[in-house]
Design a protein around this motif. Structure first.
Motif, PDB file in Angstrom:
ATOM      1  N   GLY A  26      -0.777   6.578  -9.857  1.00 49.54           N
ATOM      2  CA  GLY A  26      -1.282   5.306 -10.366  1.00 49.54           C
ATOM      3  C   GLY A  26      -2.116   5.539 -11.605  1.00 49.54           C
ATOM      4  O   GLY A  26      -2.423   6.680 -11.963  1.00 49.54           O
ATOM      5  N   CYS A  48      -4.621   3.069  -1.547  1.00 49.86           N
ATOM      6  CA  CYS A  48      -5.144   3.424  -2.860  1.00 49.86           C
ATOM      7  C   CYS A  48      -6.138   4.583  -2.750  1.00 49.86           C
ATOM      8  O   CYS A  48      -7.156   4.477  -2.067  1.00 49.86           O
ATOM      9  CB  CYS A  48      -5.831   2.216  -3.506  1.00 49.86           C
ATOM     10  N   ASN A  56      -3.425  -3.637  -1.027  1.00 49.28           N
ATOM     11  CA  ASN A  56      -2.614  -3.546  -2.235  1.00 49.28           C
ATOM     12  C   ASN A  56      -1.272  -4.220  -2.003  1.00 49.28           C
ATOM     13  O   ASN A  56      -0.941  -4.583  -0.887  1.00 49.28           O
ATOM     14  CB  ASN A  56      -2.459  -2.090  -2.686  1.00 49.28           C
ATOM     15  N   ARG A  63       6.500  -1.837  -8.423  1.00 47.53           N
ATOM     16  CA  ARG A  63       5.155  -1.804  -8.990  1.00 47.53           C
ATOM     17  C   ARG A  63       4.157  -1.982  -7.862  1.00 47.53           C
ATOM     18  O   ARG A  63       4.280  -2.891  -7.048  1.00 47.53           O
ATOM     19  CB  ARG A  63       4.995  -2.933 -10.005  1.00 47.53           C
ATOM     20  N   GLU A  65       0.035  -2.484  -6.961  1.00 44.57           N
ATOM     21  CA  GLU A  65      -1.264  -2.811  -7.533  1.00 44.57           C
ATOM     22  C   GLU A  65      -2.289  -2.949  -6.427  1.00 44.57           C
ATOM     23  O   GLU A  65      -2.057  -3.648  -5.438  1.00 44.57           O
ATOM     24  CB  GLU A  65      -1.213  -4.099  -8.343  1.00 44.57           C
ATOM     25  N   CYS A  66      -3.421  -2.287  -6.606  1.00 47.50           N
ATOM     26  CA  CYS A  66      -4.518  -2.383  -5.657  1.00 47.50           C
ATOM     27  C   CYS A  66      -5.277  -3.678  -5.928  1.00 47.50           C
ATOM     28  O   CYS A  66      -5.703  -3.924  -7.060  1.00 47.50           O
ATOM     29  CB  CYS A  66      -5.449  -1.182  -5.789  1.00 47.50           C
ATOM     30  N   GLY A  70      -7.749  -2.648  -8.967  1.00 49.39           N
ATOM     31  CA  GLY A  70      -6.837  -2.829 -10.087  1.00 49.39           C
ATOM     32  C   GLY A  70      -6.002  -1.612 -10.434  1.00 49.39           C
ATOM     33  O   GLY A  70      -5.274  -1.628 -11.422  1.00 49.39           O
ATOM     34  N   ASN A  71      -6.075  -0.555  -9.625  1.00 48.16           N
ATOM     35  CA  ASN A  71      -5.212   0.604  -9.827  1.00 48.16           C
ATOM     36  C   ASN A  71      -3.766   0.122  -9.780  1.00 48.16           C
ATOM     37  O   ASN A  71      -3.413  -0.713  -8.941  1.00 48.16           O
ATOM     38  CB  ASN A  71      -5.471   1.642  -8.735  1.00 48.16           C
ATOM     39  N   VAL A  72      -2.937   0.624 -10.682  1.00 49.43           N
ATOM     40  CA  VAL A  72      -1.562   0.141 -10.742  1.00 49.43           C
ATOM     41  C   VAL A  72      -0.585   1.289 -10.951  1.00 49.43           C
ATOM     42  O   VAL A  72      -0.900   2.252 -11.639  1.00 49.43           O
ATOM     43  CB  VAL A  72      -1.401  -0.939 -11.848  1.00 49.43           C
ATOM     44  N   ARG A  73       0.560   1.174 -10.315  1.00 50.43           N
ATOM     45  CA  ARG A  73       1.672   2.100 -10.522  1.00 50.43           C
ATOM     46  C   ARG A  73       2.763   1.313 -11.219  1.00 50.43           C
ATOM     47  O   ARG A  73       3.113   0.208 -10.800  1.00 50.43           O
ATOM     48  CB  ARG A  73       2.205   2.620  -9.190  1.00 50.43           C
ATOM     49  N   LYS A  74       3.286   1.854 -12.293  1.00 53.95           N
ATOM     50  CA  LYS A  74       4.333   1.176 -13.042  1.00 53.95           C
ATOM     51  C   LYS A  74       5.583   1.019 -12.182  1.00 53.95           C
ATOM     52  O   LYS A  74       5.833   1.819 -11.288  1.00 53.95           O
ATOM     53  CB  LYS A  74       4.673   1.952 -14.312  1.00 53.95           C
TER      54      LYS A  74
END
Length: 83
Positions: A26, A48, A56, A63, A65-66, A70-74
């Motif tokens: 992430g 997360c 999340n 995709r 998103e936490c 706001g942690n995000v994986r594309k």
């Protein structure tokens, strides 16, 4: 089947089991795979690693998103038409 998974509580009060050996990268930290039981292959979702939260979401493109930090994986697939 691995059983050395950390038990964590979800926002709904469920217990899930986090495997810190299986992770997705992430932007702020890793997302670890969480399972419904310590010795099963049945995935529950992701946990997360940045803020230690099970709150999340994952969309249909992969995709993650936490909702806490706001942690995000594309996404696995990306198309400019989705923007």
């Amino acid at each position: 089947m691995p059983t050395d998974r950390d038990a964590v509580e979800t926002p709904r009060g469920e217990t899930v089991y986090v495997d810190r050996a299986q992770a997705e990268r992430g932007a702020k930290g890793r997302f670890y795979v969480a399972y419904t039981a310590p010795g099963t292959d049945h995935k529950w979702g992701f946990f997360c690693g940045n803020c230690e939260s099970a709150d999340n979401a994952m969309d249909t493109m992969g995709r993650i998103e936490c909702n806490s930090c706001g942690n995000v994986r594309k996404p696995d697939e990306w198309d400019a038409a989705h923007e």
